[in-house]
Design an enzyme around this catalytic site. Structure first.
Site, mmCIF file in Angstrom:
data_model
loop_
_atom_site.group_PDB
_atom_site.id
_atom_site.type_symbol
_atom_site.label_atom_id
_atom_site.label_comp_id
_atom_site.label_asym_id
_atom_site.label_seq_id
_atom_site.Cartn_x
_atom_site.Cartn_y
_atom_site.Cartn_z
ATOM 1 N N GLU A 1 0.813 -1.217 0.000
ATOM 2 C CA GLU A 1 0.000 0.000 0.000
ATOM 3 C C GLU A 1 0.848 1.269 0.000
ATOM 4 O OE1 GLU A 1 -3.000 -0.069 3.022
ATOM 5 O OE2 GLU A 1 -3.951 -1.852 2.225
ATOM 6 N N GLU B 1 -4.988 -9.213 1.041
ATOM 7 C CA GLU B 1 -5.745 -9.053 2.285
ATOM 8 C C GLU B 1 -7.213 -8.947 1.916
ATOM 9 O OE1 GLU B 1 -4.751 -5.718 4.727
ATOM 10 O OE2 GLU B 1 -2.653 -6.298 4.967
#
Length: 529
Positions: free
Chosen positions: A149, A250
């Site tokens: 991220e 995720e």
């Protein structure tokens, strides 16, 4: 106490029978050595409220957790951080013995990309390659991740060339050292403005500069949703042309007032999505303040036998019924080509034609192969990258900025057992006399024979417990049923004004941040997350 005893026996008597098959990439798919397509059925593995803990350094705890994870039905754990000063032999063997792979992030809180001032440095190169040296010998290493991220807004798109430069140098190091081609991955944030451009940029151009696997941390399917209302049909359309494996690194959004039924996991591993995606990792293992965990350590030090929560049973039900088969390697011919590098625009501020950053003084051509590549901390190293000796951190420890020891730290006999608990305490090393060696071999054989019988008894006991025939089943909640995703066919991409499924970034981060809280801005920058 049937439940505790059963779990104890399942975890302690487990041992490796067959070596695990390394996973490789072919086109958009993952394969084992027998040519069977591999799908990730994973869990994010942590055991503490602090992000700075190496969960692969405690052999005894890994043996316990690996047994529970095997019973859960996972084949992969994602680990966010390790300490290179520790030995990892015991934990890696514990998970290998249960058929579980390790997806490992290379970044640490102190050695990661800084969004505001991105750079790719000798310190980062030395630290990350030391981690690769420590773990590349394990057959159950699945991927190495170079960023998580990092790109999450317009300004942070400037980090993309530095991520790609890191991929280039890490892959050059991996190949020069003679390691198998362990895939290099990147995990993207669930932000619709950047995720496709990020994937295309990191995969376009020269394959030696490109990632091998693209992951997405997706939380847009939340609660009682569906493929269409969550926007997963749009995901299918976005990534069906990618030339590398794509998967969910995720997932598992938790509704504010409800438990998770993991319908999205059924869809991700279902008959439609397996054509484009290679599996998923559910967030997360340990129950924390964010209420995402599926087990709870109640003794205060996050060790011992955790209590399994209702969501453990719910996820177990889903994973037991999700069995994607895919396509065998011999029947698969890759047809997708590398994407065109995205053009610079208002959202994506990266010049695709600009040269990638380099590290002054780094000579990857001077990296030499290792004479011995093994899954232990005693592997022989015959050469390293010609990094400048400038006091930069070369080890993988997150507790010190100085040079660290590469390859797992000090010798620890507890972490070098022949099995993952069966023959712990048997001293097989240091036996010089032939008679003593024969005695040890005979003793081990007897132990393993007994272990097989105990393992069968333990598994029978657990089956009885789960079927409601145990002594204390009345005090535990039954497994929650998981609805099937069904056989959906992706529909046409939704018009832009209907894309209301995307969560705001701050809202989504609160859902799944590792420490259970919305992170301080400095922490985000330090970790590159």
């Amino acid at each position: 106490m049937l439940r505790i005893v059963s779990l104890f026996l399942l975890c302690v008597v487990s041992y490796r029978v067959d070596a695990i098959s390394p996973i490789s990439v072919k086109g958009t798919k993952l394969y084992d050595e027998d040519g069977n397509q591999f799908f990730v059925k994973g869990i994010a593995y942590s055991r503490t409220n602090s992000a700075i803990v190496d969960v692969l350094a405690d052999t005894n705890q890994c043996q316990v957790d690996a047994g529970l994870m095997k019973n859960l039905g996972v084949n992969t754990i994602r680990v966010y951080i390790v300490d290179g000063l520790e030995s990892h032999d015991g934990c890696m063997q514990a998970f290998e013995s249960q058929g579980i792979y390790v997806w490992l992030d290379l970044l640490t809180p102190m050695v990661a990309f800084n969004r505001e001032h991105p750079e790719w440095t000798m310190a980062m190169y030395n630290n990350w390659t030391a981690t690769i040296d420590a773990f590349a010998g394990y057959d159950n290493i699945l991927f190495f991740t170079v960023g998580n991220e990092v790109i999450n807004d317009i300004d942070s798109t400037k980090c993309a060339p530095y991520i790609k430069a890191a991929v280039r140098d890490i892959k050059a190091f991996r190949d020069a050292r003679g390691y198998r081609p362990i895939p290099i991955a990147y995990s993207a944030a669930d932000i619709i403005n950047f995720r496709q451009s990020t994937a295309e940029y990191l995969a376009c151009g020269d394959p030696s500069d490109g990632i091998d696997v693209f992951g997405m941390n997706m939380y847009s399917w939340c609660g009682n949703s569906s493929i269409y209302s969550s926007g997963y049909d749009v995901l299918y359309e976005e990534y069906q042309a990618m030339n590398i494996p794509v998967l969910f690194s995720e997932t598992g959004c938790k509704p504010e007032s409800d438990t998770r039924n993991f319908d999205e996991v059924s869809a991700m591993l279902g008959p439609v999505f397996q054509a484009v995606f290679s599996g998923t990792v559910v967030y997360e293992w340990k129950y924390e303040a964010n209420e995402y965990g599926i087990v709870n350590y109640t003794n205060g030090d996050n060790k011992g036998f955790p209590t399994t929560l209702p969501e453990y049973n719910s996820l177990r039900t889903v994973l037991s019924t999700a069995n994607p088969t895919g396509t065998t390697m011999k029947d698969y011919t890759p047809s997708n080509t590398a994407p065109v590098c995205p053009k610079s625009d208002h959202d994506w501020r990266v010049d695709a034609n600009a040269a990638l950053p380099t590290i002054a003084g780094l000579k990857t051509e001077s990296v030499t192969a290792r004479t011995t590549i093994s899954g232990t901390s005693t592997a022989t190293q015959t050469g390293t990258a010609a990094a400048v000796d400038s006091g930069q951190p070369s080890g993988t420890s997150f507790s010190s900025a100085g040079n660290g020891q590469v390859g797992g730290g000090a010798s620890d006999s507890d972490n070098r057992s022949l099995a993952t608990g069966v023959i712990a305490g048997i001293a097989v090393g240091g036996i010089a006399a032939g008679a003593a060696a024969m005695f040890a071999a005979f003793f081990i054989f007897r132990k393993r024979k007994t272990a097989k019988r105990q393992q069968q008894e333990a598994q029978t006991a657990i089956a009885n417990y789960q079927n409601g025939s145990g002594d204390e089943t009345h005090i535990y909640k039954k497994e929650l049923p998981a609805d099937s995703a069904g056989h959906y066919a992706p529909k046409q991409e939704l018009p832009n004004d209907n894309m209301i499924h995307e969560l705001g970034h701050d809202e989504r981060r609160i859902y799944h941040e590792m420490d259970g809280n919305a992170p301080a801005e400095d922490n985000i920058h330090d970790r590159g997350e």
